[in-house]
Write a protein that holds these residues in place. Structure first.
Motif, PDB file in Angstrom:
ATOM      1  N   GLN A  65       0.824  -1.210   0.000  1.00 43.35           N
ATOM      2  CA  GLN A  65       0.000   0.000   0.000  1.00 43.35           C
ATOM      3  C   GLN A  65       0.853   1.253   0.000  1.00 43.35           C
ATOM      4  N   GLN A  66       1.970   1.226   0.696  1.00 42.91           N
ATOM      5  CA  GLN A  66       2.862   2.392   0.734  1.00 42.91           C
ATOM      6  C   GLN A  66       3.491   2.653  -0.622  1.00 42.91           C
ATOM      7  N   GLN A  67       3.729   1.592  -1.371  1.00 41.75           N
ATOM      8  CA  GLN A  67       4.295   1.763  -2.705  1.00 41.75           C
ATOM      9  C   GLN A  67       3.273   2.315  -3.685  1.00 41.75           C
ATOM     10  N   GLN A  68       1.997   1.958  -3.487  1.00 36.95           N
ATOM     11  CA  GLN A  68       0.965   2.388  -4.420  1.00 36.95           C
ATOM     12  C   GLN A  68       0.380   3.748  -4.075  1.00 36.95           C
ATOM     13  N   GLN A  69       0.249   4.037  -2.782  1.00 39.92           N
ATOM     14  CA  GLN A  69      -0.362   5.290  -2.361  1.00 39.92           C
ATOM     15  C   GLN A  69       0.288   5.768  -1.068  1.00 39.92           C
ATOM     16  N   PRO A  70       0.095   7.022  -0.709  1.00 40.23           N
ATOM     17  CA  PRO A  70       0.704   7.541   0.519  1.00 40.23           C
ATOM     18  C   PRO A  70       0.177   6.803   1.742  1.00 40.23           C
ATOM     19  N   PRO A  71       1.008   6.626   2.775  1.00 38.31           N
ATOM     20  CA  PRO A  71       0.575   5.934   3.990  1.00 38.31           C
ATOM     21  C   PRO A  71      -0.497   6.710   4.720  1.00 38.31           C
ATOM     22  N   PRO A  72      -1.359   6.025   5.493  1.00 36.58           N
ATOM     23  CA  PRO A  72      -2.422   6.706   6.248  1.00 36.58           C
ATOM     24  C   PRO A  72      -1.845   7.511   7.400  1.00 36.58           C
ATOM     25  N   PRO A  73      -2.607   8.427   7.952  1.00 34.55           N
ATOM     26  CA  PRO A  73      -2.114   9.217   9.090  1.00 34.55           C
ATOM     27  C   PRO A  73      -1.732   8.316  10.256  1.00 34.55           C
ATOM     28  N   PRO A  74      -0.741   8.689  11.065  1.00 38.11           N
ATOM     29  CA  PRO A  74      -0.279   7.855  12.174  1.00 38.11           C
ATOM     30  C   PRO A  74      -1.365   7.614  13.221  1.00 38.11           C
TER      31      PRO A  74
END
Length: 280
Positions: A79-88
């Motif tokens: 998911q991090q490679q495809q889209q920005p990571p979610p908020p912490p």
């Protein structure tokens, strides 16, 4: 029930013997189902008495939790490679198992007082005390990746304890008593022979349950015939033995007579040969 059932890949060759609707709900991925079919003996032994194996069940759950953690990290990386990571601040809902219930179907569930009293047993297993056992089992697995042991380095305090419950379920591959009773009543055999019993007293008790259904007339006739057959067999055996002995004696006499005749012929030839030499 729409729940999937996890089974081993080796069992696929037996799919023809299972109902089609059941096959549709089966999977070989352990993370797709909360119902797993495990090998016999993993949850405990039945003979000579019920001995639950809590550590084996807890180890199975521990491995499953490790696989869930590994899969979760892999999905996060994708998911991090495809889209920005979610908020912490956002918390991910990851399902871990902290309890397992194992069912053992067996015909010996009520075979003894011990099995009856301990048909349902429960224990809270501390995974940290069997961590060495977990690592040993992981080394024996064929598909272990030695370079990636993120899920096996430490046992999370949250998932450290596994509540293990093991239950014996009365199960038999034989017909029910009513079905057996109807079968014997229809066939009217001359004898019923129990094959599964604990002692001689139990053997006699099983015979008594079907005593009124057997054909007593045939049973008596068979007993009488067996006695007469025994006498005939003994007489026949004696006759066959005497005939064979007489035959062998006759053969011996014939052989000895042939030897005597051969010796006479040799003596006659020797005497005739001596007379001809004397004339010369």
């Amino acid at each position: 029930c729409d729940t999937a059932i996890k089974k081993k890949k080796k069992k696929k060759e037996n799919d023809d013997y299972i109902h089609y609707n059941v096959i549709q709900k089966c999977t070989t991925n352990p993370q797709d189902s909360d119902i797993h079919v495990i090998p016999m003996g993993m949850a405990g032994e039945i003979w000579p008495y019920f001995q639950p194996n809590y550590n084996s069940c807890a180890t199975y759950v521990s491995k499953l939790n490790c696989d869930i953690t590994k899969r979760y990290h892999e999905q996060q990386q994708q998911q991090q490679q495809q889209q920005p990571p979610p908020p912490p601040s956002e918390e991910e809902d990851v399902k871990y198992y902290n309890k397992v219930v194992a069912f053992i179907p067996t015909g010996w569930a009520n075979g003894s007082n011990w099995n009856k009293k301990n048909s349902v047993c429960q224990r809270l297993v501390d995974l940290s005390k069997i961590k060495s056992f977990v690592d040993k089992e992981e080394e024996e697995e064929e598909d272990v990746d030695d370079d990636n042991n993120d899920g096996h380095e430490e046992i999370d305090e949250k998932n450290r304890f596994i509540n293990v419950e093991i239950r014996l379920i009365p199960y038999s591959e034989h017909s029910t008593f009513s079905e057996l009773y109807n079968c014997v009543e229809y066939l009217k055999p001359r004898k019923v022979i129990p094959t599964v019993f604990s002692n001689e007293k139990d053997y006699i008790a099983i015979e008594k349950r079907f005593k009124d259904l057997i054909d007593s007339k045939r049973a008596k006739q068979f007993f009488v015939n067996s006695m007469t057959m025994t006498k005939k067999k003994k007489k026949r055996l004696f006759t066959d033995t005497s005939s064979s002995l007489s035959l062998s004696c006759t053969n011996m006499l014939e052989t000895s007579n042939k030897k005597k005749e051969y010796k006479k012929d040799v003596n006659v030839m020797e005497s005739s040969f001596g007379q001809s030499m004397a004339k010369k």
